[in-house]
Design a protein around this motif. Structure first.
Motif, mmCIF file in Angstrom:
data_model
loop_
_atom_site.group_PDB
_atom_site.id
_atom_site.type_symbol
_atom_site.label_atom_id
_atom_site.label_comp_id
_atom_site.label_asym_id
_atom_site.label_seq_id
_atom_site.Cartn_x
_atom_site.Cartn_y
_atom_site.Cartn_z
ATOM 1 N N UNK A 87 41.544 22.808 9.293
ATOM 2 C CA UNK A 87 41.781 22.941 7.845
ATOM 3 C C UNK A 87 42.205 24.359 7.448
ATOM 4 N N UNK A 88 41.416 25.351 7.835
ATOM 5 C CA UNK A 88 41.669 26.714 7.343
ATOM 6 C C UNK A 88 43.075 27.191 7.717
ATOM 7 N N UNK A 89 43.446 27.038 8.979
ATOM 8 C CA UNK A 89 44.774 27.497 9.372
ATOM 9 C C UNK A 89 45.898 26.710 8.695
ATOM 10 N N UNK A 90 45.714 25.417 8.542
ATOM 11 C CA UNK A 90 46.754 24.630 7.845
ATOM 12 C C UNK A 90 46.999 25.187 6.454
ATOM 13 N N UNK A 91 45.895 25.459 5.730
ATOM 14 C CA UNK A 91 46.024 25.964 4.368
ATOM 15 C C UNK A 91 46.675 27.354 4.369
ATOM 16 N N UNK A 92 46.175 28.216 5.238
ATOM 17 C CA UNK A 92 46.707 29.585 5.273
ATOM 18 C C UNK A 92 48.172 29.590 5.692
ATOM 19 N N UNK A 93 48.526 28.725 6.643
ATOM 20 C CA UNK A 93 49.916 28.695 7.112
ATOM 21 C C UNK A 93 50.841 28.085 6.052
ATOM 22 N N UNK A 149 48.743 21.981 -2.580
ATOM 23 C CA UNK A 149 49.363 20.736 -2.106
ATOM 24 C C UNK A 149 48.721 20.288 -0.792
ATOM 25 N N UNK A 150 48.575 21.227 0.139
ATOM 26 C CA UNK A 150 47.975 20.876 1.422
ATOM 27 C C UNK A 150 46.485 20.549 1.242
ATOM 28 N N UNK A 151 45.828 21.191 0.288
ATOM 29 C CA UNK A 151 44.418 20.886 0.001
ATOM 30 C C UNK A 151 44.276 19.424 -0.425
ATOM 31 N N UNK A 152 45.135 19.007 -1.346
ATOM 32 C CA UNK A 152 45.096 17.616 -1.825
ATOM 33 C C UNK A 152 45.364 16.666 -0.662
ATOM 34 N N UNK A 153 46.358 16.999 0.157
ATOM 35 C CA UNK A 153 46.693 16.149 1.304
ATOM 36 C C UNK A 153 45.493 15.979 2.237
ATOM 37 N N UNK A 154 44.784 17.069 2.537
ATOM 38 C CA UNK A 154 43.673 16.981 3.495
ATOM 39 C C UNK A 154 42.499 16.197 2.926
ATOM 40 N N UNK A 155 42.249 16.330 1.626
ATOM 41 C CA UNK A 155 41.172 15.539 1.009
ATOM 42 C C UNK A 155 41.579 14.065 0.962
ATOM 43 N N UNK A 156 42.820 13.821 0.549
ATOM 44 C CA UNK A 156 43.333 12.449 0.493
ATOM 45 C C UNK A 156 43.277 11.769 1.860
ATOM 46 N N UNK A 157 43.479 12.556 2.927
ATOM 47 C CA UNK A 157 43.462 11.992 4.283
ATOM 48 C C UNK A 157 42.055 11.833 4.838
ATOM 49 N N UNK A 158 41.031 12.218 4.070
ATOM 50 C CA UNK A 158 39.664 12.046 4.540
ATOM 51 C C UNK A 158 39.213 13.074 5.566
#
Lengths: 295, 295
Positions: free
Chosen positions: A172-178, B182-191
């Motif tokens: 998670x952290x790297x995905x967000x930061x990247x 955007x990526x935050x929403x995606x990761x929560x949406x993906x569980x």
């Protein structure tokens, strides 16, 4: 030890596999909790490290009495898959197996193990001895008990373990930061701001904001009584317009942004004083905790 | 006043156009610097505000003696275009014209002005009385002198103005924050994680990190002596893999993520205590400055 028991400091014997930057930073962290340094073993095949740290160069003796074995060797699936199979042969039956990998999931690393339920990823944020976060990423085979013992180990030591429920690229952290880095590169490449200006923008806006409240909580506050939903109703048009306009950037030589951005960064910062950075980061984390405990 | 002169506090007469959240927060900021409250005028057509703040409801009298006119009215191009043309009729010749818009560039807002060189965007990060950042965004018509006077006004008051060299959707701070959202929403949406877990991850990793050093400086430090270039050589593969895997999320009802994410956020946070947030953010900014000044 039953699986539900917490690991107490007096029982812990930690073996670190790999003594690179991450391994040594974890060593510093563990040494601040362990009763004596003899409870920490570092396994690394590079002889030149032996001059400044006590090392084991035989794997069986390195892991034979460990309660926790933490791996931060080369980011190479073949290396990790092979070493866990070997570690499993020599480690005590209830020892925890943690990998610090930033990219190779436990489901891949455990492929040659007899019992894949013992392994999970415990991914730190650099540098581990300062940053509270540990991403705990089980594979579908990892047992709940192993996850629980791992989480309670770190909680008891004042860190912030967060369980990532599905293995995914970069966790998670790297995905967000990247995701933010990609847009940063795009904006500098487009001549909108310089490298140093972009960093200043982040340091004086979302950095301090997110140190206090993550993105969802921040925008939830931004929406007033109506919360995140009201925020998105108010400003969703701008959000979507920004998403539609995000830059498409790729890694690799010849992409046209590397030379200029590397040069700008070198000129702006030279060699970064990580001592100053780490002292400051510690104080930031302290004041956040202090205000939180005041309520 | 010549264009190169700094605006001294004793000369300043600021008119705020619009007394919503941003307007009132700017009012709080200006009042901490101004010699007396009579130097601040707020223009807003809503009568109900008059009970708690001194308001002008006639535009000519609101702007007639101002040295700075700062607009935070409705996010509506027609409103802004019309009001600047009217302001220009009544304001002193050398008054600065600033819009707090988060989305409508000065080149659009100035379309009905006789002299478009006077207007630029000064975009705050919420809340403006706490956050140091001000994005200064000139249009291609804005004069250098207006940019310089604006920057020196804010620098003299201890804020961090950054000039954004090209008008672009969302300017810089929001684009970066929304890329991460955007990526935050995606990761929560993906569980992968919950709303609250995602916030905890950001608060205990990149938040405190970026409060101290922006993304380029951080990764430059992460690359050791080889800097950002070495960092990208080491971990570029993982960076690209994350970029390739970023989620595609859209704003708007019926996208399938809103209901669950809004509900999770409400349950996790209720109504956010912005007093606590603001006190904590102030202290974070203070310790960063303190350590920086120690060197």
């Amino acid at each position: 030890m039953t699986t539900s028991e917490t690991i107490h400091d007096e029982d812990v014997r930690i073996t670190l596999i790999g003594a690179g930057t991450i391994g040594l930073s974890f060593a510093a962290l563990h040494l601040s909790h362990l009763r004596d340094a003899s409870r920490l073993t570092i396994f690394d095949t590079r002889d030149d490290l032996a001059s400044y740290i006590k090392l084991a160069t035989s794997l069986p003796s390195a892991v034979g009495k460990a309660t926790i074995i933490q791996e931060q060797g080369p980011e190479n699936a073949a290396f990790k898959t092979a070493i866990w199979a070997e570690i499993e042969e020599h480690a005590p039956e209830d020892a925890l197996f943690w990998s610090s990998t930033s990219g190779i999931p436990a489901s891949v690393q455990s492929q040659k193990m007899k019992d894949a339920s013992r392994l999970l990823v415990v991914h730190p944020y650099n540098p581990p001895h300062i940053m509270p976060l540990l991403e705990v990423v089980p594979s579908p085979s990892t047992s709940d008990a192993v996850v629980e013992r791992t989480v309670s180990f770190w909680r008891a030591r004042g860190r912030t373990p967060v369980v990532v429920k599905k293995e995914c690229t970069g966790f998670v952290a790297n995905r967000l930061a990247f995701a933010l880095l990609r847009e940063s590169i795009h904006l500098v490449r487009s001549g909108v701001v310089t490298v140093e200006e972009l960093d200043r923008i982040v340091e004086t806006s979302m950095g301090p904001r997110w140190a206090v409240a993550g993105p969802f909580k921040s925008y939830h506050a931004g929406g007033g009584a109506g919360g995140l939903e009201a925020f998105m109703k108010n400003i969703g048009g701008t959000v979507q317009a920004c998403w539609d306009d995000l830059g498409d950037v790729r890694v690799g030589e010849g992409q046209g942004w590397e030379e200029d951005i590397y040069a700008q960064t070198r000129e702006a910062y030279g060699v970064v004083d990580t001592g100053l950075r780490d002292r400051t980061t510690k104080r930031v984390l302290e004041v956040v905790e202090e205000e939180k405990s005041k309520g």
